[in-house]
Motif scaffolding. Structure first.
Motif, PDB file in Angstrom:
ATOM      1  N   ASP A  45       0.828  -1.207   0.000  1.00  0.00           N
ATOM      2  CA  ASP A  45       0.000   0.000   0.000  1.00  0.00           C
ATOM      3  C   ASP A  45       0.864   1.259   0.000  1.00  0.00           C
ATOM      4  OD1 ASP A  45      -2.172  -1.692   0.076  1.00  0.00           O
ATOM      5  OD2 ASP A  45      -2.570  -1.391   2.214  1.00  0.00           O
ATOM      6  N   ALA A  46       1.908   1.263   0.824  1.00  0.00           N
ATOM      7  CA  ALA A  46       2.758   2.446   0.927  1.00  0.00           C
ATOM      8  C   ALA A  46       3.544   2.680  -0.357  1.00  0.00           C
ATOM      9  CB  ALA A  46       3.705   2.301   2.111  1.00  0.00           C
ATOM     10  N   ALA A  47       4.092   1.605  -0.928  1.00  0.00           N
ATOM     11  CA  ALA A  47       4.927   1.750  -2.118  1.00  0.00           C
ATOM     12  C   ALA A  47       4.087   2.113  -3.344  1.00  0.00           C
ATOM     13  CB  ALA A  47       5.722   0.474  -2.368  1.00  0.00           C
ATOM     14  N   ALA A  48       2.952   1.452  -3.525  1.00  0.00           N
ATOM     15  CA  ALA A  48       2.094   1.779  -4.664  1.00  0.00           C
ATOM     16  C   ALA A  48       1.591   3.217  -4.548  1.00  0.00           C
ATOM     17  CB  ALA A  48       0.923   0.810  -4.752  1.00  0.00           C
ATOM     18  N   GLY A  49       1.318   3.655  -3.317  1.00  0.00           N
ATOM     19  CA  GLY A  49       0.886   5.021  -3.108  1.00  0.00           C
ATOM     20  C   GLY A  49       1.964   6.043  -3.395  1.00  0.00           C
ATOM     21  N   ALA A  50       3.224   5.591  -3.389  1.00  0.00           N
ATOM     22  CA  ALA A  50       4.361   6.485  -3.650  1.00  0.00           C
ATOM     23  C   ALA A  50       4.893   6.337  -5.071  1.00  0.00           C
ATOM     24  CB  ALA A  50       5.474   6.221  -2.646  1.00  0.00           C
ATOM     25  N   GLY A  51       4.138   5.633  -5.940  1.00  0.00           N
ATOM     26  CA  GLY A  51       4.480   5.599  -7.351  1.00  0.00           C
ATOM     27  C   GLY A  51       5.107   4.328  -7.878  1.00  0.00           C
ATOM     28  N   LEU A  52       5.246   3.299  -7.042  1.00  0.00           N
ATOM     29  CA  LEU A  52       5.892   2.070  -7.503  1.00  0.00           C
ATOM     30  C   LEU A  52       4.876   1.031  -7.959  1.00  0.00           C
ATOM     31  CD1 LEU A  52       7.874   3.334  -5.153  1.00  0.00           C
ATOM     32  CD2 LEU A  52       9.050   1.150  -5.437  1.00  0.00           C
ATOM     33  N   VAL A  53       5.256   0.247  -8.965  1.00  0.00           N
ATOM     34  CA  VAL A  53       4.569  -1.001  -9.261  1.00  0.00           C
ATOM     35  C   VAL A  53       5.014  -2.009  -8.204  1.00  0.00           C
ATOM     36  CG1 VAL A  53       4.331  -2.914 -10.889  1.00  0.00           C
ATOM     37  CG2 VAL A  53       4.523  -0.558 -11.737  1.00  0.00           C
ATOM     38  N   VAL A  54       4.076  -2.690  -7.565  1.00  0.00           N
ATOM     39  CA  VAL A  54       4.422  -3.676  -6.542  1.00  0.00           C
ATOM     40  C   VAL A  54       3.931  -5.049  -6.997  1.00  0.00           C
ATOM     41  CG1 VAL A  54       4.235  -4.366  -4.130  1.00  0.00           C
ATOM     42  CG2 VAL A  54       4.254  -1.933  -4.738  1.00  0.00           C
ATOM     43  N   ALA A  55       4.858  -5.989  -7.135  1.00  0.00           N
ATOM     44  CA  ALA A  55       4.541  -7.347  -7.567  1.00  0.00           C
ATOM     45  C   ALA A  55       4.874  -8.310  -6.435  1.00  0.00           C
ATOM     46  CB  ALA A  55       5.319  -7.709  -8.826  1.00  0.00           C
ATOM     47  N   ARG A  56       3.840  -8.949  -5.857  1.00  0.00           N
ATOM     48  CA  ARG A  56       4.064  -9.928  -4.787  1.00  0.00           C
ATOM     49  C   ARG A  56       4.071 -11.325  -5.412  1.00  0.00           C
ATOM     50  NH1 ARG A  56      -0.641  -9.558  -1.558  1.00  0.00           N
ATOM     51  NH2 ARG A  56      -1.553  -8.488  -3.359  1.00  0.00           N
ATOM     52  N   ASP A  61       3.362  -3.313  14.233  1.00  0.00           N
ATOM     53  CA  ASP A  61       3.072  -2.026  13.589  1.00  0.00           C
ATOM     54  C   ASP A  61       3.479  -2.099  12.128  1.00  0.00           C
ATOM     55  OD1 ASP A  61       2.561   0.629  12.976  1.00  0.00           O
ATOM     56  OD2 ASP A  61       4.411   1.375  13.905  1.00  0.00           O
ATOM     57  N   PRO A  62       2.720  -2.864  11.321  1.00  0.00           N
ATOM     58  CA  PRO A  62       3.111  -2.996   9.917  1.00  0.00           C
ATOM     59  C   PRO A  62       3.080  -1.671   9.160  1.00  0.00           C
ATOM     60  CG  PRO A  62       0.994  -4.060  10.331  1.00  0.00           C
ATOM     61  CD  PRO A  62       1.560  -3.708  11.657  1.00  0.00           C
ATOM     62  N   THR A  63       2.184  -0.778   9.529  1.00  0.00           N
ATOM     63  CA  THR A  63       2.125   0.521   8.854  1.00  0.00           C
ATOM     64  C   THR A  63       3.395   1.321   9.117  1.00  0.00           C
ATOM     65  OG1 THR A  63      -0.283   0.550   9.044  1.00  0.00           O
ATOM     66  CG2 THR A  63       0.795   2.649   8.600  1.00  0.00           C
ATOM     67  N   GLY A  64       3.897   1.262  10.351  1.00  0.00           N
ATOM     68  CA  GLY A  64       5.147   1.943  10.676  1.00  0.00           C
ATOM     69  C   GLY A  64       6.331   1.346   9.945  1.00  0.00           C
ATOM     70  N   THR A  65       6.355   0.017   9.834  1.00  0.00           N
ATOM     71  CA  THR A  65       7.417  -0.649   9.080  1.00  0.00           C
ATOM     72  C   THR A  65       7.382  -0.213   7.624  1.00  0.00           C
ATOM     73  OG1 THR A  65       7.496  -2.578  10.547  1.00  0.00           O
ATOM     74  CG2 THR A  65       8.236  -2.901   8.281  1.00  0.00           C
ATOM     75  N   ALA A  66       6.177  -0.175   7.046  1.00  0.00           N
ATOM     76  CA  ALA A  66       6.041   0.225   5.648  1.00  0.00           C
ATOM     77  C   ALA A  66       6.469   1.678   5.439  1.00  0.00           C
ATOM     78  CB  ALA A  66       4.591   0.035   5.192  1.00  0.00           C
ATOM     79  N   ALA A  67       6.160   2.535   6.401  1.00  0.00           N
ATOM     80  CA  ALA A  67       6.566   3.941   6.285  1.00  0.00           C
ATOM     81  C   ALA A  67       8.081   4.077   6.297  1.00  0.00           C
ATOM     82  CB  ALA A  67       5.946   4.753   7.419  1.00  0.00           C
ATOM     83  N   THR A  68       8.742   3.253   7.097  1.00  0.00           N
ATOM     84  CA  THR A  68      10.212   3.254   7.124  1.00  0.00           C
ATOM     85  C   THR A  68      10.774   2.917   5.752  1.00  0.00           C
ATOM     86  OG1 THR A  68      10.285   2.649   9.467  1.00  0.00           O
ATOM     87  CG2 THR A  68      12.229   2.127   8.155  1.00  0.00           C
ATOM     88  N   VAL A  69      10.205   1.902   5.112  1.00  0.00           N
ATOM     89  CA  VAL A  69      10.668   1.506   3.778  1.00  0.00           C
ATOM     90  C   VAL A  69      10.358   2.599   2.757  1.00  0.00           C
ATOM     91  CG1 VAL A  69      10.484  -0.205   1.949  1.00  0.00           C
ATOM     92  CG2 VAL A  69      10.372  -0.938   4.330  1.00  0.00           C
TER      93      VAL A  69
END
Length: 204
Positions: free
Chosen positions: A49-60, A184-192
């Motif tokens: 969610d964080a990366a796609a919101g910041a402009g990245l294509v995210v492939a899991r 705190d997965p949201t906090g971890t994602a914000a760090t990345v």
């Protein structure tokens, strides 16, 4: 909703769930799962969610052994083969932008081992398992030495240990977190996300 498809690999079909950003992508971030887990782990979803919101294509990427319904992980060489095959397709699908690789635990190890071979620009390692629990003498620190910009995010209570920073390796230790990084997965994602921005791979 992510676009989901299966891609052939030398080890059977892998599954890829792709989330596209709004507007032109700044980079592609491929993420692998833990040994017995899946790509819906809380930290991976938050990072998506964080990366796609910041402009990245995210492939899991779901490894073939998990697509086949097995929980016991395949040998390291098989994991690397399948991952490399998937990454070749992702590069073709999304040309002209940096390719970043990562994942959690076993997926982070695969990303590190293959980063140079797949032409990655950087690595994101969540819950990197530095050693088996209680076996610090069996260190896997060498896998992080790709020479590429690398972010490691581990919990300070992770029984698999916390790597030391290196010349190209930034280590962020999350207080109170264990190996699953569920606190705190949201906090971890914000760090990345912040690190991706610092590297020029994400929108401000």
């Amino acid at each position: 909703m992510p676009e989901t498809d299966e891609l052939p690999t030398p080890r059977g079909p892998a599954r890829v769930a792709t989330d596209l950003p709004a507007g032109p992508p700044t980079a592609v971030l491929a993420l692998g799962h833990g040994a017995g887990g899946d790509v819906d782990a809380p930290d991976l979803l938050a990072l998506r969610d964080a990366a796609a919101g910041a402009g990245l294509v995210v492939a899991r990427v779901t490894q073939p052994y998990r697509v086949a319904g097995r929980r016991a992980p395949a040998p390291a060489g098989h994991l690397d083969e399948a991952w490399t095959a998937v990454l070749a397709v992702l590069r073709e699908r999304h040309p002209g932008v940096p390719l970043l690789v990562g994942g959690r635990s076993s997926g982070a190890r695969v990303a590190c081992r293959t980063a140079r071979a797949v032409g990655a620009a950087g690595v994101v390692a969540l819950a990197f398992p530095l050693h088996p629990p209680g076996r610090p003498e069996r260190s896997r620190a060498s896998e992080l030495a790709t020479g590429l910009p690398t972010l490691v995010v581990n919990g300070d209570r992770d029984p698999f240990g916390v790597p030391e920073p290196g010349p190209a390796v930034c280590v962020v230790t999350r207080p109170g977190e264990r190996h699953d990084l569920r606190g705190d997965p949201t906090g971890t994602a914000a760090t990345v996300r912040d690190w991706l921005r610092d590297q020029g791979w994400a929108r401000p």
